[in-house]
Design a protein around this motif. Structure first.
Motif, PDB file in Angstrom:
ATOM      1  N   LYS A  42      -7.044  -4.270   8.621  1.00  0.00           N
ATOM      2  CA  LYS A  42      -6.699  -4.309   7.203  1.00  0.00           C
ATOM      3  C   LYS A  42      -6.699  -2.895   6.645  1.00  0.00           C
ATOM      4  O   LYS A  42      -7.654  -2.152   6.816  1.00  0.00           O
ATOM      5  N   CYS A  43      -5.632  -2.568   5.972  1.00  0.00           N
ATOM      6  CA  CYS A  43      -5.472  -1.193   5.488  1.00  0.00           C
ATOM      7  C   CYS A  43      -6.444  -0.872   4.350  1.00  0.00           C
ATOM      8  O   CYS A  43      -7.165   0.106   4.384  1.00  0.00           O
ATOM      9  N   GLY A  44      -6.457  -1.720   3.332  1.00  0.00           N
ATOM     10  CA  GLY A  44      -7.349  -1.499   2.196  1.00  0.00           C
ATOM     11  C   GLY A  44      -6.926  -0.326   1.325  1.00  0.00           C
ATOM     12  O   GLY A  44      -5.819   0.192   1.435  1.00  0.00           O
ATOM     13  N   VAL A  45      -7.843   0.095   0.458  1.00  0.00           N
ATOM     14  CA  VAL A  45      -7.577   1.217  -0.451  1.00  0.00           C
ATOM     15  C   VAL A  45      -7.775   2.524   0.309  1.00  0.00           C
ATOM     16  O   VAL A  45      -8.805   2.722   0.959  1.00  0.00           O
ATOM     17  N   ASN A  89       3.468   4.947  -0.543  1.00  0.00           N
ATOM     18  CA  ASN A  89       4.721   4.336  -0.079  1.00  0.00           C
ATOM     19  C   ASN A  89       4.982   4.644   1.392  1.00  0.00           C
ATOM     20  O   ASN A  89       5.416   3.774   2.155  1.00  0.00           O
ATOM     21  N   ARG A  90       4.708   5.885   1.781  1.00  0.00           N
ATOM     22  CA  ARG A  90       4.941   6.271   3.180  1.00  0.00           C
ATOM     23  C   ARG A  90       4.022   5.500   4.120  1.00  0.00           C
ATOM     24  O   ARG A  90       4.466   4.945   5.131  1.00  0.00           O
ATOM     25  N   LEU A  91       2.747   5.429   3.778  1.00  0.00           N
ATOM     26  CA  LEU A  91       1.779   4.772   4.655  1.00  0.00           C
ATOM     27  C   LEU A  91       1.966   3.258   4.695  1.00  0.00           C
ATOM     28  O   LEU A  91       1.623   2.613   5.685  1.00  0.00           O
ATOM     29  N   SER A  92       2.508   2.697   3.616  1.00  0.00           N
ATOM     30  CA  SER A  92       2.709   1.241   3.596  1.00  0.00           C
ATOM     31  C   SER A  92       3.696   0.805   4.676  1.00  0.00           C
ATOM     32  O   SER A  92       3.640  -0.330   5.154  1.00  0.00           O
ATOM     33  N   ASP A  93       4.575   1.710   5.062  1.00  0.00           N
ATOM     34  CA  ASP A  93       5.572   1.385   6.090  1.00  0.00           C
ATOM     35  C   ASP A  93       5.117   1.759   7.496  1.00  0.00           C
ATOM     36  O   ASP A  93       5.795   1.435   8.470  1.00  0.00           O
ATOM     37  N   ARG A 104       0.804  -1.584  -0.612  1.00  0.00           N
ATOM     38  CA  ARG A 104       1.172  -1.024  -1.917  1.00  0.00           C
ATOM     39  C   ARG A 104       0.421  -1.746  -3.036  1.00  0.00           C
ATOM     40  O   ARG A 104      -0.071  -1.114  -3.979  1.00  0.00           O
ATOM     41  N   LEU A 105       0.336  -3.051  -2.909  1.00  0.00           N
ATOM     42  CA  LEU A 105      -0.306  -3.860  -3.948  1.00  0.00           C
ATOM     43  C   LEU A 105      -1.773  -3.478  -4.133  1.00  0.00           C
ATOM     44  O   LEU A 105      -2.227  -3.224  -5.253  1.00  0.00           O
ATOM     45  N   GLU A 106      -2.513  -3.423  -3.045  1.00  0.00           N
ATOM     46  CA  GLU A 106      -3.940  -3.095  -3.138  1.00  0.00           C
ATOM     47  C   GLU A 106      -4.169  -1.689  -3.682  1.00  0.00           C
ATOM     48  O   GLU A 106      -5.050  -1.471  -4.518  1.00  0.00           O
ATOM     49  N   ASN A 107      -3.364  -0.745  -3.209  1.00  0.00           N
ATOM     50  CA  ASN A 107      -3.585   0.648  -3.606  1.00  0.00           C
ATOM     51  C   ASN A 107      -3.136   0.932  -5.034  1.00  0.00           C
ATOM     52  O   ASN A 107      -3.835   1.629  -5.776  1.00  0.00           O
ATOM     53  N   GLN A 132       3.696  -0.381 -12.956  1.00  0.00           N
ATOM     54  CA  GLN A 132       5.032  -0.857 -12.594  1.00  0.00           C
ATOM     55  C   GLN A 132       5.153  -1.039 -11.081  1.00  0.00           C
ATOM     56  O   GLN A 132       5.666  -2.059 -10.603  1.00  0.00           O
ATOM     57  N   ARG A 133       4.654  -0.064 -10.333  1.00  0.00           N
ATOM     58  CA  ARG A 133       4.713  -0.144  -8.870  1.00  0.00           C
ATOM     59  C   ARG A 133       3.844  -1.291  -8.356  1.00  0.00           C
ATOM     60  O   ARG A 133       4.196  -1.969  -7.383  1.00  0.00           O
ATOM     61  N   TYR A 134       2.726  -1.484  -9.006  1.00  0.00           N
ATOM     62  CA  TYR A 134       1.821  -2.586  -8.646  1.00  0.00           C
ATOM     63  C   TYR A 134       2.499  -3.937  -8.899  1.00  0.00           C
ATOM     64  O   TYR A 134       2.452  -4.842  -8.060  1.00  0.00           O
ATOM     65  N   ASN A 135       3.160  -4.066 -10.043  1.00  0.00           N
ATOM     66  CA  ASN A 135       3.864  -5.317 -10.365  1.00  0.00           C
ATOM     67  C   ASN A 135       5.021  -5.575  -9.400  1.00  0.00           C
ATOM     68  O   ASN A 135       5.276  -6.722  -9.012  1.00  0.00           O
ATOM     69  N   GLU A 136       5.717  -4.513  -9.022  1.00  0.00           N
ATOM     70  CA  GLU A 136       6.821  -4.658  -8.068  1.00  0.00           C
ATOM     71  C   GLU A 136       6.297  -5.109  -6.700  1.00  0.00           C
ATOM     72  O   GLU A 136       6.899  -5.966  -6.045  1.00  0.00           O
ATOM     73  N   ALA A 137       5.172  -4.527  -6.290  1.00  0.00           N
ATOM     74  CA  ALA A 137       4.576  -4.912  -5.004  1.00  0.00           C
ATOM     75  C   ALA A 137       4.104  -6.362  -5.037  1.00  0.00           C
ATOM     76  O   ALA A 137       4.249  -7.102  -4.059  1.00  0.00           O
TER      77      ALA A 137
END
Length: 270
Positions: A42-45, A89-93, A104-107, A132-137
């Motif tokens: 699990k990636c986490g924060v 964004n880079r690490l999420s991929d 992205r959502l958690e972070n 906004q980025r959190y809502n998009e995720a």
């Protein structure tokens, strides 16, 4: 004279301090940019977000007393946030064990909470962007993993909508053999509340599995968003039934109250 000497000395020290401060801040940016995705399941924060949280708290306690150099820290705050956005964004991929939407959502969820707590004026735009980025995720995660629990009904009415698009009047759709009242009743009978609850329980466990900190409010935020999506699909199907089968006395086998009760029961049991 002594005054001139002290002024020059103070000026030299100030330049040196500022130079060292800029050097330190640049090293922080570089550390963020060079962060690699953790290898744990699990990636986490990401640690750099929590590190920024601690740094900002300490910096604010200093710069609130000495506001004459406020512009220096404000400038670096923005640079740090832009770097964090890009790195998240880079690490999420690149973290292949956690869904990129969840990374992205958690972070962004955590980062937005941090910015709300800190209340740093120069980061107001970044706070809005984090939200906004959190809502998009969140939207992307729900779309990918929640899907359509009423799949058979959705597919049935996609067929209905196709017929309407081809020129069949909504109130005459039921005369089409594949979309008759009898066929609709058959599909409705396959969507029992018991089966839906079973599917939703599996979904809740999946959300818990994906989130790193299950005691956080994030699970409930995701669950509430999934509930809203389910109710939206439920309403869309009911609207289609009312328009296309107005006098057939056909309704879904479960109500909005039933759905809300199921979602609530599942959340409370975990």
């Amino acid at each position: 004279d002594a005054g001139s000497f002290l002024a020059k000395t103070y000026g030299s020290i100030l330049i040196l301090v500022k130079r060292n401060f800029d050097k330190f801040m640049q090293s922080q940016v570089q550390a963020i940019e060079e962060t690699k995705a953790p290898k744990k399941p699990k990636c986490g924060v990401f640690p750099f977000i929590k590190k920024f949280e601690q740094f900002a708290k300490q910096a604010e306690s200093v710069f609130k007393i000495s506001s004459s150099r406020r512009t220096d820290i404000d400038r670096w705050y923005v640079v740090l946030l832009r770097s964090m956005f890009d790195t998240i964004n880079r690490l999420s991929d690149t973290h292949h064990k956690s869904p990129p939407e969840m990374v992205r959502l958690e972070n962004y969820h955590y980062l937005h909470d941090v910015l709300c707590t800190l209340k740093i004026a120069c980061l107001e735009n970044e706070k809005k962007e984090a939200k906004q980025r959190y809502n998009e995720a969140l939207k992307d995660y729900v779309a990918r993993y929640f899907g359509r629990p009423l799949e058979k009904l959705n597919m049935f009415f996609e067929g209905v909508q196709l017929k309407v698009a081809q020129g069949v009047k909504e109130e005459e759709v039921s005369y089409q053999m594949a979309f008759s009242k009898q066929e609709l009743r058959k599909v409705i009978n396959t969507c029992s509340l018991k089966d839906i609850k079973k599917g939703l329980e599996e979904m809740y466990r999946k959300v818990e599995k994906h989130t790193c900190e299950t005691d956080s409010t994030l699970v409930q935020v995701i669950w509430r968003s999934m509930q809203e999506e389910f109710l939206s699909q439920h309403k869309a199907i009911n609207d289609m039934i009312e328009r296309c089968y107005p006098d057939a006395n056909i309704t879904l086998s479960f109500t909005v109250a039933d759905v809300l009760s199921v979602f609530s029961d599942i959340a409370q049991s975990h």
